[in-house]
Scaffold this active site. Sequence first.
Site, PDB file in Angstrom:
ATOM      1  N   HIS A 261       0.920  -1.201  -0.043  1.00  0.00           N
ATOM      2  CA  HIS A 261       0.057   0.034   0.060  1.00  0.00           C
ATOM      3  C   HIS A 261       0.795   1.179  -0.015  1.00  0.00           C
ATOM      4  O   HIS A 261       1.968   1.566   0.692  1.00  0.00           O
ATOM      5  CB  HIS A 261      -1.060  -0.067   1.265  1.00  0.00           C
ATOM      6  CG  HIS A 261      -1.863   1.174   1.180  1.00  0.00           C
ATOM      7  ND1 HIS A 261      -3.061   0.962   0.558  1.00  0.00           N
ATOM      8  CD2 HIS A 261      -1.921   2.182   1.910  1.00  0.00           C
ATOM      9  CE1 HIS A 261      -3.609   2.378   0.611  1.00  0.00           C
ATOM     10  NE2 HIS A 261      -3.109   3.033   1.516  1.00  0.00           N
ATOM     11  N   HIS A 298      -4.003   4.668  10.704  1.00  0.00           N
ATOM     12  CA  HIS A 298      -3.249   5.613  10.893  1.00  0.00           C
ATOM     13  C   HIS A 298      -3.535   6.903  11.833  1.00  0.00           C
ATOM     14  O   HIS A 298      -4.883   7.178  11.662  1.00  0.00           O
ATOM     15  CB  HIS A 298      -2.737   6.332   9.486  1.00  0.00           C
ATOM     16  CG  HIS A 298      -3.611   6.680   8.748  1.00  0.00           C
ATOM     17  ND1 HIS A 298      -4.394   5.872   7.911  1.00  0.00           N
ATOM     18  CD2 HIS A 298      -3.975   8.012   8.281  1.00  0.00           C
ATOM     19  CE1 HIS A 298      -5.530   6.479   7.354  1.00  0.00           C
ATOM     20  NE2 HIS A 298      -5.186   7.767   7.361  1.00  0.00           N
ATOM     21  N   ASP A 304      -5.896  17.640  10.015  1.00  0.00           N
ATOM     22  CA  ASP A 304      -7.382  16.813   9.663  1.00  0.00           C
ATOM     23  C   ASP A 304      -7.540  16.391   8.600  1.00  0.00           C
ATOM     24  O   ASP A 304      -6.891  16.703   7.525  1.00  0.00           O
ATOM     25  CB  ASP A 304      -8.512  17.862   9.970  1.00  0.00           C
ATOM     26  CG  ASP A 304      -8.824  18.242  11.576  1.00  0.00           C
ATOM     27  OD1 ASP A 304      -8.023  17.898  12.157  1.00  0.00           O
ATOM     28  OD2 ASP A 304      -9.898  18.949  11.606  1.00  0.00           O
ATOM     29  N   TYR A 314     -16.189   1.921  -2.220  1.00  0.00           N
ATOM     30  CA  TYR A 314     -15.491   2.358  -1.189  1.00  0.00           C
ATOM     31  C   TYR A 314     -15.270   1.024  -0.267  1.00  0.00           C
ATOM     32  O   TYR A 314     -16.001   1.101   0.822  1.00  0.00           O
ATOM     33  CB  TYR A 314     -15.742   3.591  -0.389  1.00  0.00           C
ATOM     34  CG  TYR A 314     -15.882   4.658  -1.287  1.00  0.00           C
ATOM     35  CD1 TYR A 314     -14.915   5.194  -1.886  1.00  0.00           C
ATOM     36  CD2 TYR A 314     -17.303   4.767  -1.665  1.00  0.00           C
ATOM     37  CE1 TYR A 314     -15.112   6.287  -2.822  1.00  0.00           C
ATOM     38  CE2 TYR A 314     -17.419   6.061  -2.722  1.00  0.00           C
ATOM     39  CZ  TYR A 314     -16.422   6.601  -3.230  1.00  0.00           C
ATOM     40  OH  TYR A 314     -16.716   7.738  -4.331  1.00  0.00           O
ATOM     41  N   HIS A 334      -7.632   6.453  12.516  1.00  0.00           N
ATOM     42  CA  HIS A 334      -8.989   5.861  11.827  1.00  0.00           C
ATOM     43  C   HIS A 334      -8.259   5.005  10.781  1.00  0.00           C
ATOM     44  O   HIS A 334      -7.121   5.088  10.677  1.00  0.00           O
ATOM     45  CB  HIS A 334      -9.470   7.212  11.062  1.00  0.00           C
ATOM     46  CG  HIS A 334      -8.702   8.013  10.221  1.00  0.00           C
ATOM     47  ND1 HIS A 334      -8.023   9.069  10.664  1.00  0.00           N
ATOM     48  CD2 HIS A 334      -8.726   7.730   8.905  1.00  0.00           C
ATOM     49  CE1 HIS A 334      -7.446   9.450   9.309  1.00  0.00           C
ATOM     50  NE2 HIS A 334      -7.884   8.685   8.343  1.00  0.00           N
TER      51      HIS A 334
END
Length: 394
Positions: A261, A298, A304, A314, A334
């Site tokens: 990734h 992460h 933000d 998604y 999150h």
Amino acid sequence: MRTYRRLGDVPRKRHMRFEVGGKPIFEELFGREGFSGPSSLLYHRNMPESAHDISEGPAEMMAPEREQVHEHAHLQGFNLQPDGDVVSGRKWLLVNDDIHIGLAFPVRQQEVLCVNGSADEILFVHRGAGVLHTQFGTLAFGTHDYVVIPRGTIYRVEFESLDDVRILALEVAGLVDSPDRYRARNGQLTEIAPYSERDFRGPDELEEGGDGPVEVWLKRAGRVSRYRLDHHPFDLVGWDGTIYPVAFNIHDFEPRAGRFHVPPPIHQTFQAHNVVICSFVPRKLDWDPDAVMLPYHHSNLDSDEVLYYVDGDYAARRGVKQSSFTHHVGGVPHGPQPGALEASYERPRETNELAVMVDTFRPLHRTEVARQLVDREYPFSWHTGGMRGTESIA
């Protein structure tokens, strides 16, 4: 991002006497950072300052919520009702001193010319097509275009049709440009950039604004002033330089992938002071047999993160739809929601997702409008001890 461009007639040298039809032409410097930044020179038939009346216009109605609790949020932007034109109908959802993020679902065409004196604007055309009219000329745009409008540009947006127009609107205090790392020492986009100069479209034809006075609304510092000009500002005989509106289609962004990734900066499209804007487009995914084809969990300790969902599937996020926002606050982890990792094992190694991401390096505040769109259960959607976080977003 913007190469040198010339349209119409300009004199042989800068700041020299210039006449057309025996009448003097008035030169205007359209510059950033005083006299030391990028600029364009505009050549007017009339003095651009000539105004016969200036009055107060409407205030920008925006009340930020100063949150006592900072939590991750899903903003159901698809629940907003159409209103106003592409300027007056903007509903701001997330704001700070560097950027305003909102939506516009216009129900009427923009009639009054507008100019933003405090911010560059980016209009991402989720749905719709039309023409941007400016003193630099006309610029056609279509679905999934970013339309970047430099501050000081006098403009009017004309849509081909108002049926189901959706606009993601960003007002950015800093200069919107391509990331520094994509540019060579001479400013040219390099081979490592995910796009080239060929992908950016500028105005292609000057237009006659007509004779007689015209009203222009100037937005600056959250207020609007009505200027009644003696002459239409679209009176140019020509211009040249590197500051002008551009359009860039998100599908011209060339994605990068890796064996494992790759992090979001690989998707960066624009930069501005304290703001990063990225494009997530359909692409191949991590091809190592043991790769996890999802973002890792992460904590954005210094920023933000806002994601606006445009189209596609998604895999890491349940319950989102077109025109959803997710707002993940800095300092709190999150990542994929429960079940996403297991479901990814049998996925094809590609994704069709389409989204715009905005990272800000100062906290964002939600507005009163955003408060009406919040999915109250979203902060608990990672909770595995019960059903609280899954009932409303499954």
